[in-house]
Design a protein around this motif. Structure first.
Motif, PDB file in Angstrom:
ATOM      1  N   ALA A   1       0.829  -1.204   0.000  1.00  0.00           N
ATOM      2  CA  ALA A   1       0.000   0.000   0.000  1.00  0.00           C
ATOM      3  C   ALA A   1       0.864   1.256   0.000  1.00  0.00           C
ATOM      4  N   ALA A   2       1.921   1.268   0.811  1.00  0.00           N
ATOM      5  CA  ALA A   2       2.811   2.432   0.868  1.00  0.00           C
ATOM      6  C   ALA A   2       3.601   2.575  -0.430  1.00  0.00           C
ATOM      7  N   TYR A   3       4.066   1.455  -0.959  1.00  0.00           N
ATOM      8  CA  TYR A   3       4.830   1.477  -2.212  1.00  0.00           C
ATOM      9  C   TYR A   3       3.940   1.912  -3.380  1.00  0.00           C
ATOM     10  N   GLY A   4       2.722   1.384  -3.420  1.00  0.00           N
ATOM     11  CA  GLY A   4       1.776   1.781  -4.461  1.00  0.00           C
ATOM     12  C   GLY A   4       1.420   3.250  -4.376  1.00  0.00           C
ATOM     13  N   ALA A   5       1.331   3.772  -3.155  1.00  0.00           N
ATOM     14  CA  ALA A   5       1.027   5.190  -2.969  1.00  0.00           C
ATOM     15  C   ALA A   5       2.113   6.073  -3.566  1.00  0.00           C
ATOM     16  N   ALA A   6       3.381   5.652  -3.446  1.00  0.00           N
ATOM     17  CA  ALA A   6       4.487   6.423  -4.032  1.00  0.00           C
ATOM     18  C   ALA A   6       4.376   6.454  -5.543  1.00  0.00           C
ATOM     19  N   SER A   7       4.017   5.324  -6.140  1.00  0.00           N
ATOM     20  CA  SER A   7       3.863   5.258  -7.596  1.00  0.00           C
ATOM     21  C   SER A   7       2.703   6.120  -8.066  1.00  0.00           C
ATOM     22  N   LEU A   8       1.583   6.065  -7.346  1.00  0.00           N
ATOM     23  CA  LEU A   8       0.431   6.895  -7.702  1.00  0.00           C
ATOM     24  C   LEU A   8       0.734   8.381  -7.501  1.00  0.00           C
ATOM     25  N   LEU A   9       1.497   8.709  -6.463  1.00  0.00           N
ATOM     26  CA  LEU A   9       1.874  10.103  -6.235  1.00  0.00           C
ATOM     27  C   LEU A   9       2.684  10.635  -7.410  1.00  0.00           C
ATOM     28  N   LEU A  10       3.607   9.834  -7.913  1.00  0.00           N
ATOM     29  CA  LEU A  10       4.408  10.254  -9.062  1.00  0.00           C
ATOM     30  C   LEU A  10       3.523  10.496 -10.278  1.00  0.00           C
ATOM     31  N   ALA A  11       2.564   9.612 -10.508  1.00  0.00           N
ATOM     32  CA  ALA A  11       1.640   9.795 -11.630  1.00  0.00           C
ATOM     33  C   ALA A  11       0.818  11.067 -11.445  1.00  0.00           C
ATOM     34  N   PHE A  12       0.355  11.322 -10.220  1.00  0.00           N
ATOM     35  CA  PHE A  12      -0.449  12.516  -9.940  1.00  0.00           C
ATOM     36  C   PHE A  12       0.359  13.784 -10.215  1.00  0.00           C
ATOM     37  N   ILE A  13       1.603  13.810  -9.759  1.00  0.00           N
ATOM     38  CA  ILE A  13       2.432  14.999  -9.944  1.00  0.00           C
ATOM     39  C   ILE A  13       2.713  15.230 -11.426  1.00  0.00           C
ATOM     40  N   ASN A  14       2.984  14.165 -12.164  1.00  0.00           N
ATOM     41  CA  ASN A  14       3.192  14.308 -13.606  1.00  0.00           C
ATOM     42  C   ASN A  14       1.938  14.856 -14.287  1.00  0.00           C
ATOM     43  N   MET A  15       0.782  14.332 -13.892  1.00  0.00           N
ATOM     44  CA  MET A  15      -0.477  14.808 -14.459  1.00  0.00           C
ATOM     45  C   MET A  15      -0.700  16.280 -14.130  1.00  0.00           C
ATOM     46  N   PHE A  16      -0.418  16.656 -12.890  1.00  0.00           N
ATOM     47  CA  PHE A  16      -0.569  18.048 -12.463  1.00  0.00           C
ATOM     48  C   PHE A  16       0.322  18.975 -13.288  1.00  0.00           C
ATOM     49  N   GLN A  17       1.569  18.587 -13.497  1.00  0.00           N
ATOM     50  CA  GLN A  17       2.495  19.431 -14.238  1.00  0.00           C
ATOM     51  C   GLN A  17       2.072  19.587 -15.692  1.00  0.00           C
ATOM     52  N   ILE A  18       1.571  18.509 -16.295  1.00  0.00           N
ATOM     53  CA  ILE A  18       1.126  18.598 -17.678  1.00  0.00           C
ATOM     54  C   ILE A  18      -0.112  19.493 -17.782  1.00  0.00           C
ATOM     55  N   LEU A  19      -1.068  19.313 -16.888  1.00  0.00           N
ATOM     56  CA  LEU A  19      -2.274  20.154 -16.900  1.00  0.00           C
ATOM     57  C   LEU A  19      -1.923  21.606 -16.635  1.00  0.00           C
ATOM     58  N   LEU A  20      -0.956  21.839 -15.761  1.00  0.00           N
ATOM     59  CA  LEU A  20      -0.521  23.212 -15.488  1.00  0.00           C
ATOM     60  C   LEU A  20       0.078  23.839 -16.736  1.00  0.00           C
ATOM     61  N   SER A  21       0.858  23.072 -17.489  1.00  0.00           N
ATOM     62  CA  SER A  21       1.453  23.584 -18.710  1.00  0.00           C
ATOM     63  C   SER A  21       0.395  23.861 -19.784  1.00  0.00           C
ATOM     64  N   LEU A  22      -0.660  23.046 -19.785  1.00  0.00           N
ATOM     65  CA  LEU A  22      -1.717  23.215 -20.801  1.00  0.00           C
ATOM     66  C   LEU A  22      -2.705  24.326 -20.450  1.00  0.00           C
ATOM     67  N   PHE A  23      -3.114  24.374 -19.182  1.00  0.00           N
ATOM     68  CA  PHE A  23      -4.203  25.261 -18.790  1.00  0.00           C
ATOM     69  C   PHE A  23      -3.845  26.292 -17.737  1.00  0.00           C
TER      70      PHE A  23
END
Length: 243
Positions: free
Chosen positions: A218-240
């Motif tokens: 659960a903790a390891y999976g959370a780190a992977s999901l956090l990385l995906a979330f941050i990448n998504m946030f940065q891309i959306l920030l660049s777009l919008f």
């Protein structure tokens, strides 16, 4: 026959309740790690505003490239050692990684309007939540498609690295080329996010009945999901996120 059927239904219900508990635990870890990232980013942003020369360190190409290439090796290393690590060790990895990501998010906290950050954050939460729900509920095996998503996302990362030396190739430079690259990257990270959620279900079923391992996963999976979330946030920030 009825007794056997009732026993089967009962066992499935137990598994489903266990899966639900496991997924909720993963997202609780992710939420706590996200809070760490946000806190470090906020105070880091304040430090950059007070000492603008710190920005030069965060934008140092060698440092950024080293960090980008270190991420998959760190995750792979922790993943291999997961069975022998303590739950405290995996939690230390999660929150240490979250803090480190916050350092690199400090530049956003320092120079982007907080209202824009809030808007993009909630946009990311909505998108991430929808994709996680899709990955959790779909019966289609996303592994068939995710290899293409990883290839597209790696191309986006490669262009980002080249853009440090050749600004015209940067996906963050604006223009039609940059917008197309960001849209492709957003589609890629969206599929990766849904696939990661689906994979979490699979690893749970592979370790059901082992509470210690479930906690570490659960903790390891959370780190992977956090990385995906941050990448998504940065891309959306660049777009919008442009004012």
């Amino acid at each position: 026959m009825n007794q056997n059927y009732n026993n089967a239904v009962g066992n499935n219900a137990d598994v489903d309740l266990g899966l639900r508990s496991f997924m909720l635990g993963t997202y609780r870890y992710m939420a706590m790690a996200m809070a760490v990232t946000a806190g470090v980013a906020y105070f880091g942003g304040q430090a950059i505003q007070a000492n603008p020369q710190l920005m030069g360190i965060l934008r140092n190409p060698i440092l950024v490239i080293g960090f980008i290439f270190a991420i998959p090796f760190i995750f792979a290393g922790v993943g291999r050692k997961l069975p022998t690590m303590s739950i405290g060790g995996v939690q230390a990895f999660l929150f240490g990684f979250a803090a480190f990501m916050g350092i690199f998010m400090s530049a956003i906290a320092a120079f982007v309007d907080p209202m824009i950050i809030a808007k993009i954050f909630f946009m990311t939460v909505a998108m991430f939540g929808a994709l996680s729900l899709f990955g959790y509920s779909t019966q289609r095996n996303l592994s068939t498609f995710v290899k293409y998503a990883f290839a597209a996302f790696l191309a986006y990362v490669g262009l980002g690295i080249l853009g440090m030396f050749f600004p015209s190739l940067s996906p963050f430079a604006g223009g039609v080329f940059g917008t197309v690259v960001l849209i492709i990257a957003l589609a890629a990270i969206s599929l990766i996010t849904a696939w990661e959620t689906q994979m979490l279900k699979q690893v749970y079923y592979g370790n059901a009945g082992n509470p210690a391992m479930e906690g570490k996963l659960a903790a390891y999976g959370a780190a992977s999901l956090l990385l995906a979330f941050i990448n998504m946030f940065q891309i959306l920030l660049s777009l919008f996120g442009r004012e």
